[in-house]
Design an enzyme around this catalytic site. Structure first.
Site, PDB file in Angstrom:
ATOM      1  N   TYR A   1      -1.113 -10.235  -5.279  1.00 34.44           N
ATOM      2  CA  TYR A   1      -0.824 -10.134  -4.051  1.00 34.44           C
ATOM      3  C   TYR A   1      -0.541 -11.982  -2.926  1.00 34.44           C
ATOM      4  O   TYR A   1      -0.622 -11.875  -2.268  1.00 34.44           O
ATOM      5  CB  TYR A   1      -2.007  -9.879  -2.994  1.00 34.44           C
ATOM      6  CG  TYR A   1      -2.926  -8.404  -2.931  1.00 34.44           C
ATOM      7  CD1 TYR A   1      -2.333  -7.635  -2.117  1.00 34.44           C
ATOM      8  CD2 TYR A   1      -2.643  -7.723  -3.931  1.00 34.44           C
ATOM      9  CE1 TYR A   1      -2.062  -6.160  -2.202  1.00 34.44           C
ATOM     10  CE2 TYR A   1      -3.042  -6.125  -4.855  1.00 34.44           C
ATOM     11  CZ  TYR A   1      -2.958  -5.986  -3.058  1.00 34.44           C
ATOM     12  OH  TYR A   1      -3.066  -3.665  -3.425  1.00 34.44           O
TER      13      TYR A   1
ATOM     14  N   ARG B   1       0.491   3.441   7.761  1.00 32.66           N
ATOM     15  CA  ARG B   1       0.606   3.204   6.714  1.00 32.66           C
ATOM     16  C   ARG B   1       1.968   2.366   6.850  1.00 32.66           C
ATOM     17  O   ARG B   1       2.588   0.502   6.217  1.00 32.66           O
ATOM     18  CB  ARG B   1       0.495   2.580   5.572  1.00 32.66           C
ATOM     19  CG  ARG B   1       0.726   1.954   4.484  1.00 32.66           C
ATOM     20  CD  ARG B   1       0.907   2.520   3.308  1.00 32.66           C
ATOM     21  NE  ARG B   1       1.666   1.313   1.931  1.00 32.66           N
ATOM     22  CZ  ARG B   1       0.902   1.803   0.299  1.00 32.66           C
ATOM     23  NH1 ARG B   1       0.434   2.604   0.006  1.00 32.66           N
ATOM     24  NH2 ARG B   1       1.581   0.736  -0.547  1.00 32.66           N
TER      25      ARG B   1
ATOM     26  N   ASN C   1      -9.634   0.029   1.257  1.00 25.99           N
ATOM     27  CA  ASN C   1      -8.822  -1.641   2.131  1.00 25.99           C
ATOM     28  C   ASN C   1      -9.029  -1.908   3.517  1.00 25.99           C
ATOM     29  O   ASN C   1      -8.580  -0.727   4.408  1.00 25.99           O
ATOM     30  CB  ASN C   1      -7.628  -0.774   1.435  1.00 25.99           C
ATOM     31  CG  ASN C   1      -6.920  -1.821   0.137  1.00 25.99           C
ATOM     32  OD1 ASN C   1      -7.890  -2.870   0.143  1.00 25.99           O
ATOM     33  ND2 ASN C   1      -6.306  -1.499  -0.564  1.00 25.99           N
TER      34      ASN C   1
END
Length: 427
Positions: free
Chosen positions: A242, A90, A145
């Site tokens: 987002y 990440r 995700n």
């Protein structure tokens, strides 16, 4: 019901356990299995989960295992909450795109493509085990995700799957608090793709309360999603946070370049949480878990599982048929997208399947963006399933945050350099 949570060693898991404990009368769990390849996390999270359940007086049997086959054996439902590569991957997703003047984010833009490439093959492999060893007709609930892409991968492979995100339930809870009504009284006009959605209405008792909220609380709503108030007023809608990566790309990029990554913050929170989970005195969900993200995750999961377990034959107008926002096949819900694409809209569970219901239109000015991101998602899935640099490049170039060919070439090389160890075809 037997429920298996693949990725059960996640620090998120006690959020789910808390929801299961509070709603045990609605969701009669008899067996719960946490599946994870990390033995230390399984020990800490599993121990915490057992203490929470015992403290709440929940009679469910909880076991832990690193064996996916054993974990899903006989399960009625399987929840996927995977993070392939962990926080290190990440952190990379949040930084290497900066070299090509793009935002770094784990589900949106170049970083989101990297996560899809790492995740889809693993999710499909797990789903094959579920198909073979879980109960016939068992559902996969995907919280992994990028949810839209992963859910479409599962559906395209013939699995019984639905995608779940906590963005919609978060807005529902906030609107309900502002209106002073129970959360379940608010029906959201939530529409778009996963992590690319707008709230078009908030209906209470047959009356849309969103115009009033936008009029009376415009500044507050704009601040919450970190976007300009005039934008919300012009859209007559509340974009998901987002959307900031699109509507305020350069501002976000400048902020990212000047601050540590979200992954760095999450690492610190996870260390704190794991220490708390190791403490035998901790028997309830720690307050620190709220800083981990995933607000209302357990509420969304419990609501969905209750609906799936109790309403297989319910009429569409029954209380069990109340819409919940999920990721499912489009099938005409958004008429400008292919039927086999996955969209995020309200739906009910009826006759053993999810049916989109009361779907609002995407704002006209946003339809082009949604169509462009949908095209990217289709190319990203092709790259994730079949591999190959050219497929990755094609998906990268098609993303609205990239577009330029030379930028796409650079980003593709950066992506592959960072992720080759996860992609057998790229080694």
């Amino acid at each position: 019901m037997k429920l298996a949570i693949v990725g059960g060693g996640s620090t998120y898991t006690p959020e789910l356990i808390d929801g299961f404990a509070r709603h045990r009368s609605a969701l009669p769990l008899e067996e719960l299995v946490l599946v994870d390849p990390d033995p230390r996390r399984l020990e800490l999270v599993g121990g915490m989960a057992r203490r929470m359940l015992a403290h709440a007086g929940h009679p469910v049997t909880l076991t832990t295992t690193s064996d996916v086959r054993a974990g899903v054996d006989g399960a009625d439902a399987v929840l996927l909450q995977l993070r392939v590569g962990g926080q290190d991957a990440r952190s990379a997703d949040e930084t290497w795109p900066h070299e090509a003047h793009c935002i770094g984010q784990e589900t949106t833009g170049p970083g989101g493509l990297a996560k899809a490439l790492r995740t889809v093959p693993v999710a499909l492999s797990i789903a094959d085990v579920v198909r073979e060893h879980a109960r016939p007709g068992a559902w996969i609930v995907d919280f992994t995700n990028p949810v839209g892409i992963v859910t479409r991968a599962l559906l395209e492979a013939g699995h019984r799957a639905v995608g779940l995100c906590n963005v919609a339930i978060g807005f529902q809870r906030r609107f309900a608090a502002a209106l002073g009504v129970p959360a379940d009284d608010v029906l959201l006009g939530h529409v778009g793709l996963n992590h690319l959605t707008w709230e078009r209405s908030a209906v209470v008792g047959g009356v849309d309360q969103l115009p009033g909220l936008l009029s009376e609380r415009l500044g507050e709503l704009a601040e919450e999603v970190e976007l300009p108030a005039p934008l919300l007023a012009q859209l007559a809608a509340v974009p998901s946070y987002y959307l900031r990566y699109y509507y305020a790309h350069d501002e976000v990029l400048a902020e990212q370049l000047a601050a540590p990554t979200r992954a760095d913050a999450v690492r610190a929170i996870e260390r704190e949480l794991l220490d708390l989970y190791a403490d035998p005195r901790t028997v309830t969900k720690p307050e620190a878990l709220e800083r981990r993200g995933g607000a209302f995750y357990s509420e969304a999961a419990v609501e969905l599982l209750v609906q799936m377990s109790s309403s297989a034959g319910s009429p569409l107008d029954s209380p069990a048929g109340r819409p919940r926002v999920v990721n499912l096949r489009n099938d005409g819900a958004l008429p400008f997208l292919p039927d086999d694409h996955v969209v995020e809209v309200p739906a009910v569970f009826h006759d053993g399947r999810f049916v989109a219901r009361d779907v609002e239109e995407v704002p006209v000015e946003a339809q082009g963006l949604v169509a462009a991101v949908a095209a990217y998602e289709r190319l990203a899935l092709e790259a994730a399933v079949h591999g190959g640099r050219e497929r990755v490049l094609s998906a990268m170039r098609s993303h609205p945050l990239v577009l330029q060919h030379e930028r796409a070439e650079k980003l593709t090389d950066l992506l592959l350099a960072e992720n080759a160890r996860f992609l057998p075809w790229a080694r």
